[in-house]
Design a protein around this motif. Structure first.
Motif, PDB file in Angstrom:
ATOM      1  N   SER A  15      29.739  41.497  50.353  1.00 57.12           N
ATOM      2  CA  SER A  15      31.116  41.283  49.894  1.00 57.12           C
ATOM      3  C   SER A  15      32.176  41.398  50.975  1.00 57.12           C
ATOM      4  O   SER A  15      33.272  40.848  50.840  1.00 57.12           O
ATOM      5  CB  SER A  15      31.436  42.265  48.761  1.00 57.12           C
ATOM      6  N   SER A  57      32.931  46.616  46.719  1.00 58.83           N
ATOM      7  CA  SER A  57      33.767  45.410  46.793  1.00 58.83           C
ATOM      8  C   SER A  57      34.349  45.171  48.178  1.00 58.83           C
ATOM      9  O   SER A  57      34.551  44.021  48.585  1.00 58.83           O
ATOM     10  CB  SER A  57      34.894  45.480  45.767  1.00 58.83           C
ATOM     11  N   TYR A  73      33.004  48.977  42.303  1.00 55.85           N
ATOM     12  CA  TYR A  73      33.077  48.756  40.857  1.00 55.85           C
ATOM     13  C   TYR A  73      32.758  50.037  40.090  1.00 55.85           C
ATOM     14  O   TYR A  73      32.875  50.071  38.856  1.00 55.85           O
ATOM     15  CB  TYR A  73      32.090  47.665  40.437  1.00 55.85           C
ATOM     16  N   ILE A  96      37.683  49.229  37.678  1.00 53.19           N
ATOM     17  CA  ILE A  96      37.004  48.674  38.838  1.00 53.19           C
ATOM     18  C   ILE A  96      37.974  48.563  40.009  1.00 53.19           C
ATOM     19  O   ILE A  96      39.113  48.135  39.837  1.00 53.19           O
ATOM     20  CB  ILE A  96      36.435  47.280  38.490  1.00 53.19           C
ATOM     21  N   THR A  98      38.872  46.650  43.240  1.00 55.42           N
ATOM     22  CA  THR A  98      38.533  45.332  43.790  1.00 55.42           C
ATOM     23  C   THR A  98      38.789  45.202  45.285  1.00 55.42           C
ATOM     24  O   THR A  98      38.233  44.323  45.936  1.00 55.42           O
ATOM     25  CB  THR A  98      39.336  44.241  43.069  1.00 55.42           C
ATOM     26  N   SER A  99      39.633  46.085  45.849  1.00 52.86           N
ATOM     27  CA  SER A  99      39.994  45.939  47.257  1.00 52.86           C
ATOM     28  C   SER A  99      40.487  47.262  47.827  1.00 52.86           C
ATOM     29  O   SER A  99      40.997  48.121  47.093  1.00 52.86           O
ATOM     30  CB  SER A  99      41.093  44.876  47.402  1.00 52.86           C
ATOM     31  N   SER A 113      43.281  48.308  41.713  1.00 47.33           N
ATOM     32  CA  SER A 113      42.430  48.596  40.556  1.00 47.33           C
ATOM     33  C   SER A 113      42.639  47.572  39.455  1.00 47.33           C
ATOM     34  O   SER A 113      43.759  47.126  39.206  1.00 47.33           O
ATOM     35  CB  SER A 113      42.740  49.995  40.017  1.00 47.33           C
ATOM     36  N   GLU A 114      41.525  47.202  38.799  1.00 40.54           N
ATOM     37  CA  GLU A 114      41.604  46.210  37.726  1.00 40.54           C
ATOM     38  C   GLU A 114      42.316  46.765  36.496  1.00 40.54           C
ATOM     39  O   GLU A 114      42.927  46.022  35.739  1.00 40.54           O
ATOM     40  CB  GLU A 114      40.195  45.735  37.352  1.00 40.54           C
ATOM     41  N   THR A 140      44.091  40.329  37.693  1.00 41.11           N
ATOM     42  CA  THR A 140      43.297  41.077  38.673  1.00 41.11           C
ATOM     43  C   THR A 140      43.785  40.882  40.106  1.00 41.11           C
ATOM     44  O   THR A 140      44.021  39.759  40.548  1.00 41.11           O
ATOM     45  CB  THR A 140      41.820  40.651  38.594  1.00 41.11           C
ATOM     46  N   THR A 142      43.074  40.613  43.802  1.00 36.99           N
ATOM     47  CA  THR A 142      41.896  40.211  44.577  1.00 36.99           C
ATOM     48  C   THR A 142      41.866  40.815  45.976  1.00 36.99           C
ATOM     49  O   THR A 142      40.796  41.014  46.543  1.00 36.99           O
ATOM     50  CB  THR A 142      41.827  38.681  44.691  1.00 36.99           C
ATOM     51  N   SER A 157      46.594  37.840  43.898  1.00 40.75           N
ATOM     52  CA  SER A 157      45.994  38.044  42.588  1.00 40.75           C
ATOM     53  C   SER A 157      45.546  36.745  41.933  1.00 40.75           C
ATOM     54  O   SER A 157      45.927  35.645  42.358  1.00 40.75           O
ATOM     55  CB  SER A 157      47.020  38.752  41.682  1.00 40.75           C
TER      56      SER A 157
END
Length: 350
Positions: A15, A57, A73, A96, A98-99, A113-114, A140, A142, A157
């Motif tokens: 990833s 991630s 995640y 989750i 994500t970055s 965070s998601e 979300t 990204t 996003s």
């Protein structure tokens, strides 16, 4: 004609990837829940970080290469000691992650965070929460990262927006709502923080003049026709002369930033290219993929490659001097009536 090396060691999607230790090592993370440090010359992992309980991630290094920050995640952000491999701290999120990214001075960590599309900023040593920005995006997040001045956090996003959040005023200083027509997957700055590049599922990359905010009245420079599908990642070279992008079409594209054109396309991965990196000396490109591998591409002798020569010929290019900054760049004849007389960066700010 481009020499490459395949790095095998992950068992699932890779990833995130970075060069480190003066380009002698590579850091990568994977959906296989591990983070690995590779020796470039030997081509295999020399250290493995294994504590996450779900896909990792993103991974990032502090400027001194002594600590690693990872997001997962499993709802956590972790900081590791590079030498011992031990976890220094763990921060729990409600969703989750994500970055993640580390400021260029090594003082702060940012994560996306998601859950409620939230941005968190932490003290990198104590893990104390400095800022908690809920509902920062409508969908979300990204990618989130600090600018080189450590003054702003940039995030992109699925909601197609670009946001810059100010560390001093603790507020969103810039929002770009109509930059792309589809989800924005990645963003990166030039090393001086003057320009921002964004990559999107609309198959394009865009270069924004962030420093002078010229984008408020002028269009960004668009890099098109480099990928057949969504663009997943982007990165400037240290000197900003190149942009490298990865796509869901399994390819990596090298863009010449002086003239703003596709220089070379690299093919070889068997699945999506998820992340890209470029060495400080611009001799190597690193790519990560859903095919569970990393690839090291040697690009130090790409100018004589036939496809590169053909591209230049097809665009009627020659070396010229930018009429504004007076630096040499590839002078492109776009049509009978239009000739580019400025480099990309001067065109952005003029």
């Amino acid at each position: 004609q481009i020499q490459f090396k395949i790095l095998r060691g992950h068992s699932d999607t890779v990833s995130s990837c970075h060069f480190c230790f003066e380009d002698t090592k590579i850091l990568s993370c994977s959906y296989d829940r591990t983070v690995k440090l590779w020796d470039v010359e030997k081509g295999f992992p020399i250290q493995i970080f294994e504590e996450h309980t779900a896909p990792v991630s993103e991974c990032n290094l502090t400027p001194d290469d002594r600590r690693v920050v990872t997001s997962s995640y499993d709802h956590t952000v972790k900081t590791w000691d590079m030498e011992t491999g031990k976890i220094l701290w763990t921060v729990e999120h409600e969703g989750i992650v994500t970055s993640c990214n580390i400021s260029c001075d090594g003082r702060y960590v940012v994560s996306g965070s998601e859950k409620d599309n939230t941005i968190y900023v932490f003290d990198a040593i104590s893990a104390t929460v400095v800022a908690h920005i809920q509902g920062h995006h409508k969908s979300t997040i990204t990618r989130c990262c600090f600018d080189p001045d450590n003054q702003r956090v940039t995030s992109v996003s699925y909601d197609k927006t670009i946001k810059l959040w100010d560390m001093i005023t603790r507020s969103t200083s810039i929002t770009i709502n109509e930059g792309h027509s589809n989800a924005i997957s990645d963003c990166c700055f030039t090393s001086d923080g003057h320009y921002l590049c964004t990559a999107s599922w609309d198959k394009s990359l865009k270069i924004w003049d962030i420093k002078t905010e010229e984008f408020q009245c002028l269009e960004p420079v668009s890099l098109n026709q480099g990928h057949e599908g969504s663009v997943s990642s982007c990165l400037f070279s240290q000197d900003a002369s190149l942009v490298v992008s990865g796509g869901y079409d399994k390819t990596i594209t090298i863009w010449d930033m002086d003239a703003g054109y596709k220089k070379l396309r690299l093919k070889g991965h068997w699945d999506w290219v998820t992340d890209v990196a470029i060495s400080k000396n611009k001799k190597w490109i690193l790519s990560a993929s859903k095919d569970s591998t990393l690839r090291l591409w040697n690009i130090e002798k790409i100018d004589p490659v036939p496809s590169v020569i053909e591209t230049r010929k097809g665009r009627g290019s020659k070396i010229a001097q930018c009429e504004k900054c007076e630096k040499p760049f590839l002078h492109l004849q776009r049509s009978d009536s239009e000739t580019i007389s400025k480099c990309v960066f001067c065109r952005l700010s003029s």
